[in-house]
Write an enzyme that holds these catalytic residues in place. Structure first.
Site, PDB file in Angstrom:
ATOM      1  N   SER A 274       0.839  -1.200   0.000  1.00 52.04           N
ATOM      2  CA  SER A 274       0.000   0.000   0.000  1.00 52.04           C
ATOM      3  C   SER A 274       0.868   1.241   0.000  1.00 52.04           C
ATOM      4  O   SER A 274       1.993   1.232   0.524  1.00 52.04           O
ATOM      5  CB  SER A 274      -0.888   0.020   1.237  1.00 52.04           C
ATOM      6  OG  SER A 274      -0.115   0.266   2.402  1.00 52.04           O
ATOM      7  N   ASP A 275       0.334   2.315  -0.568  1.00 50.98           N
ATOM      8  CA  ASP A 275       0.956   3.603  -0.317  1.00 50.98           C
ATOM      9  C   ASP A 275       0.776   3.888   1.181  1.00 50.98           C
ATOM     10  O   ASP A 275      -0.035   3.251   1.855  1.00 50.98           O
ATOM     11  CB  ASP A 275       0.336   4.690  -1.198  1.00 50.98           C
ATOM     12  CG  ASP A 275       1.275   5.889  -1.388  1.00 50.98           C
ATOM     13  OD1 ASP A 275       2.202   6.062  -0.557  1.00 50.98           O
ATOM     14  OD2 ASP A 275       1.086   6.657  -2.342  1.00 50.98           O
ATOM     15  N   TRP A 276       1.529   4.862   1.686  1.00 50.67           N
ATOM     16  CA  TRP A 276       1.579   5.094   3.142  1.00 50.67           C
ATOM     17  C   TRP A 276       0.226   5.577   3.672  1.00 50.67           C
ATOM     18  O   TRP A 276      -0.260   6.636   3.304  1.00 50.67           O
ATOM     19  CB  TRP A 276       2.726   6.058   3.462  1.00 50.67           C
ATOM     20  CG  TRP A 276       3.996   5.324   3.783  1.00 50.67           C
ATOM     21  CD1 TRP A 276       4.765   5.482   4.905  1.00 50.67           C
ATOM     22  CD2 TRP A 276       4.638   4.281   3.024  1.00 50.67           C
ATOM     23  NE1 TRP A 276       5.829   4.588   4.880  1.00 50.67           N
ATOM     24  CE2 TRP A 276       5.777   3.855   3.753  1.00 50.67           C
ATOM     25  CE3 TRP A 276       4.354   3.635   1.827  1.00 50.67           C
ATOM     26  CZ2 TRP A 276       6.622   2.831   3.306  1.00 50.67           C
ATOM     27  CZ3 TRP A 276       5.198   2.609   1.371  1.00 50.67           C
ATOM     28  CH2 TRP A 276       6.304   2.236   2.109  1.00 50.67           C
ATOM     29  N   ALA A 278      -2.621   4.220   2.957  1.00 48.04           N
ATOM     30  CA  ALA A 278      -3.660   4.090   1.924  1.00 48.04           C
ATOM     31  C   ALA A 278      -4.536   2.858   2.158  1.00 48.04           C
ATOM     32  O   ALA A 278      -5.427   2.580   1.367  1.00 48.04           O
ATOM     33  CB  ALA A 278      -3.025   4.010   0.539  1.00 48.04           C
TER      34      ALA A 278
END
Ligand SMILES: *[C@@H]1O[C@H](CO)[C@@H](O)[C@H](O)[C@H]1NC(C)=O
Ligand SMILES: *[C@@H]1O[C@H](CO)[C@@H](O)[C@H](O)[C@H]1NC(C)=O
Ligand SMILES: *[C@@H]1O[C@H](CO)[C@@H](O)[C@H](O)[C@H]1NC(C)=O
Ligand SMILES: *[C@@H]1O[C@H](CO)[C@@H](O)[C@H](O)[C@H]1NC(C)=O
Ligand SMILES: *[C@@H]1O[C@H](CO)[C@@H](O)[C@H](O)[C@H]1NC(C)=O
Ligand SMILES: *[C@@H]1O[C@H](CO)[C@@H](O)[C@H](O)[C@H]1NC(C)=O
Ligand SMILES: *[C@@H]1O[C@H](CO)[C@@H](O)[C@H](O)[C@H]1NC(C)=O
Ligand SMILES: *[C@@H]1O[C@H](CO)[C@@H](O)[C@H](O)[C@H]1NC(C)=O
Ligand SMILES: *[C@@H]1O[C@H](CO)[C@@H](O)[C@H](O)[C@H]1NC(C)=O
Ligand SMILES: *[C@@H]1O[C@H](CO)[C@@H](O)[C@H](O)[C@H]1NC(C)=O
Ligand SMILES: *[C@@H]1O[C@H](CO)[C@@H](O)[C@H](O)[C@H]1NC(C)=O
Ligand SMILES: *[C@@H]1O[C@H](CO)[C@@H](O)[C@H](O)[C@H]1NC(C)=O
Length: 787
Positions: A274-276, A278
């Site tokens: 995941s993006d941070w 997200a």
């Protein structure tokens, strides 16, 4: 009670209907379950066997922390398991440098790399960047970027990636992955997918959901998914899902994009991280195909406890999640680790990481043994300087103003010419410092994709050094406010032989651009300088595209788009200005006459910002594939400088177009029973035809040409098929008078369009237009190809 499977299906299929509104054109994101298992296909079979042996030894608690990030010394951390001799994983930003590290290099940004159109240099950039990550004990590079692709010219992160042209981005991401992973470091391709604006990329605390990129299936395949397919083909270890929603469903829990497109259709064998912050769900995102939650939520200052970690153990114990899915997630994480030999000894994390990390050491889940501070720069400055020059595009050069012939009286102007004045690290997100500074050259953008400069060679310093041996006079004013206020009056003697004016446009993660005109009073500054100087060379640094209202001013004799060159910026531009390097960069995007000519804007308004409708932020990609030059070509609209354009100090000629069709009676679609390799159906990657041409250097000095191949698919390829699509390019250095044959291989995918009914790539039955030239609008050779 709902079966666990139905329970998570209900959770995961976010639809507009649940918010009580109609959004008929795109509807919902279709559910695609279950998440495909790794098979190890494409050469990872041996590594997968090692990963299986590893997973077999893990406890349930260990398993949940193999997929959930924890506090530690790096930007993202998977905790070590000393019992199993597993060192853990250290994930670091980002796409142009090991971002926060000291004694590390700041490389040219993605857009600079793209402007070089040079496969070998781009690959070497990947090698040298990854060597620095490795030296600092980081197994995973959070880069390169192909999302944003650059749908709108105003996108705040476009510079981190390569080009709005999917083909060019595809080739360059492939080279970068191959380069990076050749060093034994994992690449993580960001941000999957449709992450085309920063404005409202995340939900708000008040419960307004993030922007939804609503992309039809044809556009998804032909434009946005295209470069990700190249990255998967190149064997990327990891892919980072994005903050935005797609058709109403968050990027990190969208089963259609993760399970369907990526793992099933493209046969991706690695892991999705995941993006941070997200990750918005536990079970739902896991079932939708997310494999690793970053930063995990644990110990991250201000973040809530993780929906994963201990919650995953609970979900397995209570039957909501099958253990097999968790095992597959870990296999996907550990297979590239073994494939790249990261188990065979890897440098320890450098102690300098600690004070730069955003975790409190007291919160670390594991007591790391950190190694001494290491300087990882090696001789990388050579490539940085070379690529900075190679990524500089000469747009205008009246009467051969350039290269400079050792002028004696030189003016250097603009706030972009000078050394930094506010520090060497422009993070500029979440009020962490930096930002759009006034006086100081712009050599890297802001946000997680920035770098900490050990040093920078400013343009002014490099010019002084270049002319010192012949004793030229260098007069400079680097305060734009002073120039705008008429501050060039004290120059003497006038007229100056040449004035070099440095302009810049800032861009950063977390914000989009509000104008494409260079900043800091640029138009007034150009007028002030050209009023004094009939021979003004304008150099543009920073985000692109930049529009140039003064480009036809007769006193602007040369223009260079120099992008974001990294730490050797001054040397790179001096090499081009004085002709030590013959410019060979080409625009990887279009420069319009006026910023209003770019019709695709950031979705944003005061009304939207004030809306209380949780689903207010919608972005329909109604233009389909027609972005950047494809938009301008479809509308027959004139532009200032077209995609693929760039001048040289020599001249080239093209001749002898030859078209060879290798496959006779090729079936219109790839065999449905052909193997799915990483990258998709293996037949998509088979060469079906080649196009050749002869390129000759007709000038007086050595230089590099970039012949480009564009294809025009026939009308049967569907509505909004681009007039022309880039489908081949080569960079070739030639001595005066020398000629050489270039060959462009065309794979099945290059010749096909995506059929949404048949759900497959399809070759046209009528002929395809073939155009070879030196830009998207300078097409010397034309022919037809019937495959
Ligand atoms: C979004 O909706 C469009 C139109 O229904 C569809 O073609 C496309 O596949 C959907 N994409 C995703 C990721 O759900
Ligand atoms: C994945 O493999 C497990 C066995 O390890 C099996 O139970 C499951 O059905 C497989 N899933 C898929 C989607 O093939
Ligand atoms: C599970 O997630 C919730 C919500 O973030 C959190 O409050 C709780 O502490 C988590 N439980 C565990 C065991 O991690
Ligand atoms: C099982 O645990 C998960 C994670 O804590 C929770 O979200 C879910 O509601 C639980 N399911 C049941 C049936 O108790
Ligand atoms: C543990 O890993 C190191 C490399 O990190 C390796 O040299 C060593 O042989 C491994 N030990 C065992 C018992 O596998
Ligand atoms: C790290 O070491 C300290 C001091 O030795 C100890 O108190 C702490 O529990 C350790 N932390 C972990 C996560 O092992
Ligand atoms: C370029 O050269 C031509 C011919 O010598 C001359 O007429 C013209 O003024 C020059 N233009 C500039 C901008 O110097
Ligand atoms: C978005 O809209 C707000 C309010 O109109 C404005 O202040 C801001 O600059 C806009 N942002 C962009 C990137 O256009
Ligand atoms: C533009 O110049 C004027 C003075 O002419 C100055 O007041 C203003 O601050 C400048 N703006 C920027 C953005 O530099
Ligand atoms: C160009 O330079 C000449 C000579 O310095 C000057 O007379 C003229 O006004 C300038 N033109 C513009 C458009 O600034
Ligand atoms: C750009 O277009 C806008 C709107 O048509 C116009 O107002 C403006 O003057 C144009 N700018 C330039 C530099 O031509
Ligand atoms: C653009 O020009 C081409 C060829 O001149 C013509 O066939 C086409 O209809 C034009 N398209 C538009 C949108 O004007």
């Amino acid at each position: 009670m709902l079966s666990p499977v139905l329970a998570w299906l209900t959770m995961a299929s976010t639809s507009y209907a649940q918010f009580g509104i109609e959004h008929t054109q795109y509807g919902t994101s279709p559910p695609v379950y279950p998440s495909p298992n790794i098979t190890g296909t494409g050469g990872w079979e041996t590594a997968l066997a090692k990963a299986k042996a590893f997973v077999a030894q893990l406890t349930l608690d260990e398993k949940t922390f193999m997929i959930t990030g924890v506090a530690g010394p790096c930007v993202g951390n998977i905790a070590p398991i000393p019992r199993l001799n597993f060192s853990g994983l250290c994930l670091q930003d980002g796409p142009l440098a090991i971002r926060q590290a000291v004694y590390a290099s700041v490389f040219p940004a993605g857009v600079t790399a793209a402007a070089s159109w040079d496969r070998a240099l781009v690959k070497q950039r990947g090698v040298e960047m990854a060597e620095e990550f490795k030296g600092k004990g980081s197994q995973v590079v959070l880069g390169p970027v192909v999302g944003p692709l650059g749908r709108t010219a105003f996108g705040g992160r476009n510079w981190e990636g390569f080009s709005p042209d999917a083909y060019l981005s595809g080739v360059l991401v492939e080279e970068t992955v191959l380069g990076m992973q050749s060093t034994g470091v994992q690449a993580c391709i960001k941000h999957y997918i449709g992450n085309e604006q920063e404005t409202m990329r995340n939900p708000t605390p008040a419960g307004i959901e993030a922007i939804s990129s609503n992309i039809d299936d044809k556009t998804m395949h032909e434009t946005y998914l295209w470069p990700f397919a190249n990255a998967v083909k190149a064997g990327t270890s990891s892919i980072m899902c994005s903050y935005n929603r797609l058709n109403g469903s968050y990027g990190c829990q969208n089963s259609k994009t993760l399970n369907g497109l990526l793992k099933d259709e493209l046969g991706f064998q690695g892991y999705v991280m995941s993006d941070w912050l997200a990750t918005h769900t536990g079970v739902a995102s896991i079932e939708a195909g997310l494999d690793m939650n970053m930063p995990g939520g644990i110990g991250f200052s201000g973040a809530p406890p993780s929906l994963w970690g201990g919650n995953v153990s609970i979900a397995i114990t209570n039957g909501s999640l099958p253990l097999e899915r968790i095992d597959d997630m870990i296999l996907r994480i550990m297979t590239p680790y073994y494939h790249l030999g990261q188990d065979l000894g890897f440098p320890v994390i450098d102690e300098s990481t600690i004070p730069l990390s955003f975790y409190n050491r007291a919160d670390w889940k594991y007591n790391y043994t950190l190694g001494p501070l290491v300087d990882v720069r090696a001789d990388h400055t050579t490539l940085i300087r070379e690529l900075g020059a190679a990524g500089t595009v000469l747009l205008k050069n009246v009467n051969n103003t350039l290269p400079l012939k050792n002028p004696k009286n030189i003016g250097v102007f603009g706030n972009d010419a000078a050394d930094f004045t506010t520090g060497q690290y422009s993070l500029s997100i979440s009020n962490l410092g930096g930002g759009d500074y006034d006086i100081g050259t712009l050599a890297a953008g802001g946000g997680s994709g920035t770098g900490r400069f050990t040093y920078v060679v400013s343009p002014l310093d490099a010019i002084k050094a270049r002319v010192q041996p012949y004793g030229a006079l260098v007069q400079y004013v680097t305060d734009n406010t002073q120039i705008a206020a008429g501050g060039l009056a004290l120059l003497a003697p006038t007229p100056l032989d040449v004035c070099i004016l440095f302009l810049k446009s800032w861009a950063t993660e977390g914000a989009d651009r509000t104008t494409l005109i260079p900043e800091w009073n640029s138009t007034i500054v150009v007028n002030e300088v050209t009023a004094q100087c009939a021979n003004t060379v304008v150099v543009l640094h920073g985000a692109s595209p930049q529009v140039l209202p003064w480009k036809d001013n007769p006193n602007v004799t040369a223009i260079l788009a120099a992008h974001l060159p990294g730490q050797e910026t001054g040397n790179s531009i001096v090499d081009v200005l004085w002709g030590d390097v013959n410019p060979s960069g080409k625009l990887p995007y279009t420069i319009a006459n006026n910023e209003t000519d770019y019709t695709i804007k950031i979705v944003n308004s005061t009304e939207l910002l004030e809306s209380t409708n949780p689903n207010a932020w919608q972005d329909d990609f109604t233009e389909g594939n027609l972005i950047d030059y494809k938009e301008f070509d479809a509308a027959n609209k004139s532009v200032a400088y077209e995609f693929g354009f760039g001048l040289s100090y020599t001249t080239f000629e093209l001749s002898e177009l030859k078209i060879h069709v290798l496959a006779t009676n090729a079936s219109r679609v790839p065999s449905p029973s052909a193997k799915i390799i990483p990258g998709g159906n293996e037949e998509l990657w088979q060469t079906l035809a080649t196009v050749c041409a002869v390129v000759k250097n007709t000038g007086a000095i050595q230089g590099a040409a970039v012949p480009q191949l564009y294809l025009s698919l026939p009308a049967e390829a569907g509505a909004k098929t681009p007039v022309r699509n880039l489908r081949g390019f080569d960079k070739i250095t030639l001595a005066p008078g020398q000629s050489s044959t270039v060959e462009f291989p065309l794979m099945r995918r290059d010749l096909s369009s995506w059929d949404v009914i048949a759900q497959t790539w399809t070759l046209p039955s009528s002929s395809i237009g073939v155009h070879v030239g030196f830009s998207s609008r300078d097409l010397k050779l034309n022919g037809e190809l019937l495959v």
